[in-house]
Design a protein around this motif. Structure first.
Motif, PDB file in Angstrom:
ATOM      1  N   ARG A  73      12.721 -32.230 -15.627  1.00 39.03           N
ATOM      2  CA  ARG A  73      14.082 -31.838 -15.257  1.00 39.03           C
ATOM      3  C   ARG A  73      15.030 -31.969 -16.452  1.00 39.03           C
ATOM      4  NH1 ARG A  73      12.259 -34.929 -10.785  1.00 39.03           N
ATOM      5  NH2 ARG A  73      12.078 -33.662  -8.894  1.00 39.03           N
ATOM      6  N   GLN A  74      14.905 -33.053 -17.177  1.00 35.19           N
ATOM      7  CA  GLN A  74      15.787 -33.286 -18.326  1.00 35.19           C
ATOM      8  C   GLN A  74      15.595 -32.228 -19.400  1.00 35.19           C
ATOM      9  OE1 GLN A  74      14.681 -37.313 -19.254  1.00 35.19           O
ATOM     10  NE2 GLN A  74      15.905 -38.167 -17.605  1.00 35.19           N
ATOM     11  N   ARG A  75      14.346 -31.883 -19.706  1.00 40.15           N
ATOM     12  CA  ARG A  75      14.097 -30.842 -20.712  1.00 40.15           C
ATOM     13  C   ARG A  75      14.595 -29.487 -20.212  1.00 40.15           C
ATOM     14  NH1 ARG A  75       9.461 -33.716 -20.891  1.00 40.15           N
ATOM     15  NH2 ARG A  75       8.314 -32.109 -19.743  1.00 40.15           N
ATOM     16  N   TYR A  76      14.426 -29.225 -18.927  1.00 39.74           N
ATOM     17  CA  TYR A  76      14.901 -27.961 -18.361  1.00 39.74           C
ATOM     18  C   TYR A  76      16.424 -27.846 -18.525  1.00 39.74           C
ATOM     19  CZ  TYR A  76      16.109 -24.310 -15.086  1.00 39.74           C
ATOM     20  OH  TYR A  76      16.641 -23.171 -14.522  1.00 39.74           O
ATOM     21  N   ILE A  77      17.140 -28.914 -18.234  1.00 37.66           N
ATOM     22  CA  ILE A  77      18.599 -28.913 -18.382  1.00 37.66           C
ATOM     23  C   ILE A  77      18.984 -28.661 -19.832  1.00 37.66           C
ATOM     24  CG2 ILE A  77      20.666 -30.392 -18.313  1.00 37.66           C
ATOM     25  CD1 ILE A  77      19.449 -31.614 -15.728  1.00 37.66           C
ATOM     26  N   ILE A 105      28.264 -33.089 -12.766  1.00 37.45           N
ATOM     27  CA  ILE A 105      27.879 -34.248 -11.938  1.00 37.45           C
ATOM     28  C   ILE A 105      26.582 -33.947 -11.197  1.00 37.45           C
ATOM     29  CG2 ILE A 105      28.522 -35.568  -9.877  1.00 37.45           C
ATOM     30  CD1 ILE A 105      31.416 -35.556 -10.919  1.00 37.45           C
ATOM     31  N   GLN A 106      26.481 -32.763 -10.613  1.00 37.27           N
ATOM     32  CA  GLN A 106      25.281 -32.395  -9.872  1.00 37.27           C
ATOM     33  C   GLN A 106      24.049 -32.334 -10.786  1.00 37.27           C
ATOM     34  OE1 GLN A 106      26.930 -28.717  -8.568  1.00 37.27           O
ATOM     35  NE2 GLN A 106      27.474 -29.476  -6.523  1.00 37.27           N
ATOM     36  N   ALA A 107      24.201 -31.707 -11.945  1.00 28.49           N
ATOM     37  CA  ALA A 107      23.066 -31.562 -12.859  1.00 28.49           C
ATOM     38  C   ALA A 107      22.625 -32.909 -13.423  1.00 28.49           C
ATOM     39  CB  ALA A 107      23.420 -30.598 -13.989  1.00 28.49           C
ATOM     40  N   THR A 108      23.577 -33.795 -13.682  1.00 25.61           N
ATOM     41  CA  THR A 108      23.215 -35.134 -14.169  1.00 25.61           C
ATOM     42  C   THR A 108      22.473 -35.904 -13.086  1.00 25.61           C
ATOM     43  OG1 THR A 108      25.103 -35.139 -15.669  1.00 25.61           O
ATOM     44  CG2 THR A 108      24.111 -37.269 -15.173  1.00 25.61           C
ATOM     45  N   ALA A 109      22.928 -35.790 -11.848  1.00 25.53           N
ATOM     46  CA  ALA A 109      22.224 -36.427 -10.730  1.00 25.53           C
ATOM     47  C   ALA A 109      20.817 -35.833 -10.585  1.00 25.53           C
ATOM     48  CB  ALA A 109      23.020 -36.261  -9.446  1.00 25.53           C
ATOM     49  N   TYR A 110      20.702 -34.536 -10.760  1.00 22.47           N
ATOM     50  CA  TYR A 110      19.400 -33.856 -10.709  1.00 22.47           C
ATOM     51  C   TYR A 110      18.471 -34.398 -11.801  1.00 22.47           C
ATOM     52  CZ  TYR A 110      16.086 -29.982 -11.439  1.00 22.47           C
ATOM     53  OH  TYR A 110      14.965 -29.225 -11.624  1.00 22.47           O
ATOM     54  N   ALA A 111      19.008 -34.611 -12.996  1.00 23.74           N
ATOM     55  CA  ALA A 111      18.206 -35.101 -14.123  1.00 23.74           C
ATOM     56  C   ALA A 111      17.667 -36.503 -13.904  1.00 23.74           C
ATOM     57  CB  ALA A 111      19.038 -35.078 -15.407  1.00 23.74           C
ATOM     58  N   ARG A 112      18.264 -37.239 -12.976  1.00 20.94           N
ATOM     59  CA  ARG A 112      17.849 -38.625 -12.742  1.00 20.94           C
ATOM     60  C   ARG A 112      16.775 -38.750 -11.663  1.00 20.94           C
ATOM     61  NH1 ARG A 112      22.862 -41.800 -11.257  1.00 20.94           N
ATOM     62  NH2 ARG A 112      21.414 -43.533 -11.415  1.00 20.94           N
ATOM     63  N   ILE A 113      16.482 -37.669 -10.951  1.00 16.29           N
ATOM     64  CA  ILE A 113      15.529 -37.724  -9.833  1.00 16.29           C
ATOM     65  C   ILE A 113      14.125 -38.012 -10.349  1.00 16.29           C
ATOM     66  CG2 ILE A 113      14.422 -36.405  -7.987  1.00 16.29           C
ATOM     67  CD1 ILE A 113      17.000 -34.715  -7.822  1.00 16.29           C
ATOM     68  N   ARG A 114      13.469 -38.987  -9.707  1.00 17.18           N
ATOM     69  CA  ARG A 114      12.063 -39.239 -10.045  1.00 17.18           C
ATOM     70  C   ARG A 114      11.213 -39.588  -8.837  1.00 17.18           C
ATOM     71  NH1 ARG A 114      11.675 -45.289 -12.524  1.00 17.18           N
ATOM     72  NH2 ARG A 114      13.560 -46.054 -11.564  1.00 17.18           N
ATOM     73  N   TYR A 115      11.814 -39.670  -7.651  1.00 25.36           N
ATOM     74  CA  TYR A 115      11.056 -40.108  -6.477  1.00 25.36           C
ATOM     75  C   TYR A 115      10.523 -38.971  -5.623  1.00 25.36           C
ATOM     76  CZ  TYR A 115      12.928 -44.623  -7.756  1.00 25.36           C
ATOM     77  OH  TYR A 115      13.244 -45.756  -8.440  1.00 25.36           O
ATOM     78  N   ALA A 133      31.115 -28.301 -19.858  1.00 28.93           N
ATOM     79  CA  ALA A 133      31.663 -27.558 -21.000  1.00 28.93           C
ATOM     80  C   ALA A 133      30.937 -26.235 -21.228  1.00 28.93           C
ATOM     81  CB  ALA A 133      31.623 -28.410 -22.266  1.00 28.93           C
ATOM     82  N   VAL A 134      29.654 -26.157 -20.832  1.00 31.44           N
ATOM     83  CA  VAL A 134      28.919 -24.898 -20.970  1.00 31.44           C
ATOM     84  C   VAL A 134      28.928 -24.094 -19.670  1.00 31.44           C
ATOM     85  CG1 VAL A 134      27.461 -25.764 -22.849  1.00 31.44           C
ATOM     86  CG2 VAL A 134      26.618 -25.858 -20.483  1.00 31.44           C
ATOM     87  N   GLY A 135      29.671 -24.561 -18.682  1.00 24.25           N
ATOM     88  CA  GLY A 135      29.808 -23.807 -17.433  1.00 24.25           C
ATOM     89  C   GLY A 135      28.763 -24.094 -16.383  1.00 24.25           C
ATOM     90  N   GLY A 136      28.071 -25.241 -16.498  1.00 26.13           N
ATOM     91  CA  GLY A 136      27.045 -25.585 -15.519  1.00 26.13           C
ATOM     92  C   GLY A 136      25.731 -24.877 -15.812  1.00 26.13           C
ATOM     93  N   ILE A 137      24.743 -25.131 -14.952  1.00 24.49           N
ATOM     94  CA  ILE A 137      23.414 -24.542 -15.142  1.00 24.49           C
ATOM     95  C   ILE A 137      22.845 -24.067 -13.812  1.00 24.49           C
ATOM     96  CG2 ILE A 137      22.857 -25.911 -17.194  1.00 24.49           C
ATOM     97  CD1 ILE A 137      21.124 -27.665 -15.304  1.00 24.49           C
ATOM     98  N   GLU A 138      21.866 -23.182 -13.891  1.00 24.85           N
ATOM     99  CA  GLU A 138      21.153 -22.690 -12.713  1.00 24.85           C
ATOM    100  C   GLU A 138      19.869 -23.489 -12.540  1.00 24.85           C
ATOM    101  OE1 GLU A 138      22.425 -20.236 -10.715  1.00 24.85           O
ATOM    102  OE2 GLU A 138      24.141 -20.260 -12.086  1.00 24.85           O
ATOM    103  N   VAL A 139      19.619 -23.946 -11.310  1.00 25.20           N
ATOM    104  CA  VAL A 139      18.432 -24.759 -11.017  1.00 25.20           C
ATOM    105  C   VAL A 139      17.844 -24.325  -9.680  1.00 25.20           C
ATOM    106  CG1 VAL A 139      17.633 -27.106 -10.484  1.00 25.20           C
ATOM    107  CG2 VAL A 139      19.304 -26.763 -12.278  1.00 25.20           C
ATOM    108  N   GLU A 140      16.534 -24.323  -9.605  1.00 27.71           N
ATOM    109  CA  GLU A 140      15.819 -24.071  -8.355  1.00 27.71           C
ATOM    110  C   GLU A 140      15.491 -25.425  -7.731  1.00 27.71           C
ATOM    111  OE1 GLU A 140      13.867 -21.406  -5.606  1.00 27.71           O
ATOM    112  OE2 GLU A 140      14.812 -20.793  -7.467  1.00 27.71           O
ATOM    113  N   LEU A 141      16.090 -25.719  -6.582  1.00 21.09           N
ATOM    114  CA  LEU A 141      15.943 -27.025  -5.935  1.00 21.09           C
ATOM    115  C   LEU A 141      14.992 -26.969  -4.748  1.00 21.09           C
ATOM    116  CD1 LEU A 141      19.688 -28.128  -5.775  1.00 21.09           C
ATOM    117  CD2 LEU A 141      17.927 -29.060  -7.274  1.00 21.09           C
ATOM    118  N   THR A 142      14.182 -28.013  -4.618  1.00 14.20           N
ATOM    119  CA  THR A 142      13.380 -28.171  -3.407  1.00 14.20           C
ATOM    120  C   THR A 142      14.227 -28.888  -2.366  1.00 14.20           C
ATOM    121  OG1 THR A 142      12.481 -30.338  -4.006  1.00 14.20           O
ATOM    122  CG2 THR A 142      11.266 -28.391  -4.802  1.00 14.20           C
ATOM    123  N   GLU A 143      13.806 -28.809  -1.125  1.00 15.16           N
ATOM    124  CA  GLU A 143      14.531 -29.479  -0.029  1.00 15.16           C
ATOM    125  C   GLU A 143      14.587 -30.988  -0.266  1.00 15.16           C
ATOM    126  OE1 GLU A 143      16.909 -29.430   3.111  1.00 15.16           O
ATOM    127  OE2 GLU A 143      15.916 -27.574   2.497  1.00 15.16           O
TER     128      GLU A 143
END
Length: 194
Positions: free
Chosen positions: A177-181, A151-161, A104-114
């Motif tokens: 990650r969650q606070r950043y989102i 979907i991508q950002a929610t999956a990103y927010a769940r990463i912990r490993y 609804a806010v048009g997605g977000i920008e994130v810097e991803l590691t490999e």
């Protein structure tokens, strides 16, 4: 407690059903709004924090995220009693509602590691399988700065490993990650029309 400050509990429920709001609150944040300065702060409460949970006149020591599985009211009571807060308001989302809000806010920008890409895409496959959409349209192909949809950002927010871009991993990295989102969404919301 300062009357200028309004605290709201934010719960992200770990559920694999798009329509469910039951389960453990694997994301717990306190949104603190200063009504005088108009500043907003977000604090995460680690989901594995061992706390006193008072239920039916008895006190148990459990992980804080288990309180929500009984009721949102017990989760709020537990936060208030253990952290000296005065929360009465809360908002809850599941994975799928969070994805809708981010879209609804048009997605977000994130810097991803490999290394984050593998875990992010695993989360994409899981969510897409539940809501029966083609995961191929949501997979992230490369590291670096990316525009993520809901979907991508929610999956990103769940990463912990694996570590995030700052080198933080485990649940600390996940709460980062969650606070950043949330911060990215707030920045976009304040610029949107009503």
């Amino acid at each position: 407690i300062d009357k200028k400050i309004v605290n709201v509990a934010l719960f992200g429920i770990d559920t694999r059903s798009a329509d469910s709001f039951k389960g453990n609150s694997d994301s717990i944040m306190v949104l603190s709004i200063n009504t005088e300065t108009k500043k907003v702060k977000i604090v995460s409460i680690m989901r594995d924090s061992l706390v006193a949970i008072e239920k039916d006149g008895k006190t148990f020591y459990r992980k804080i995220n288990s309180a929500y599985a009984t009721s949102p009211e017990l989760a709020i009571k537990t936060i208030n009693q253990n952290f000296g807060l005065d929360i009465s308001e809360y908002a809850t989302v599941n994975f799928f509602g969070m994805a809708e809000i981010i879209d609804a806010v048009g997605g977000i920008e994130v810097e991803l590691t490999e290394s984050e890409i593998t875990y992010l895409n695993a989360g994409v496959y899981e969510m897409c399988g539940i809501i029966k959409v083609d995961p191929e349209k949501h997979l992230v192909k490369k590291s670096g700065k990316q525009h993520l949809n809901g979907i991508q950002a929610t999956a990103y927010a769940r990463i912990r490993y694996t570590s995030n871009i700052e080198g933080t991993r485990d649940d600390y990295g996940r709460t980062d990650r969650q606070r950043y989102i949330m911060e990215q969404m707030f920045k976009k919301v304040v610029l949107m029309s009503k």
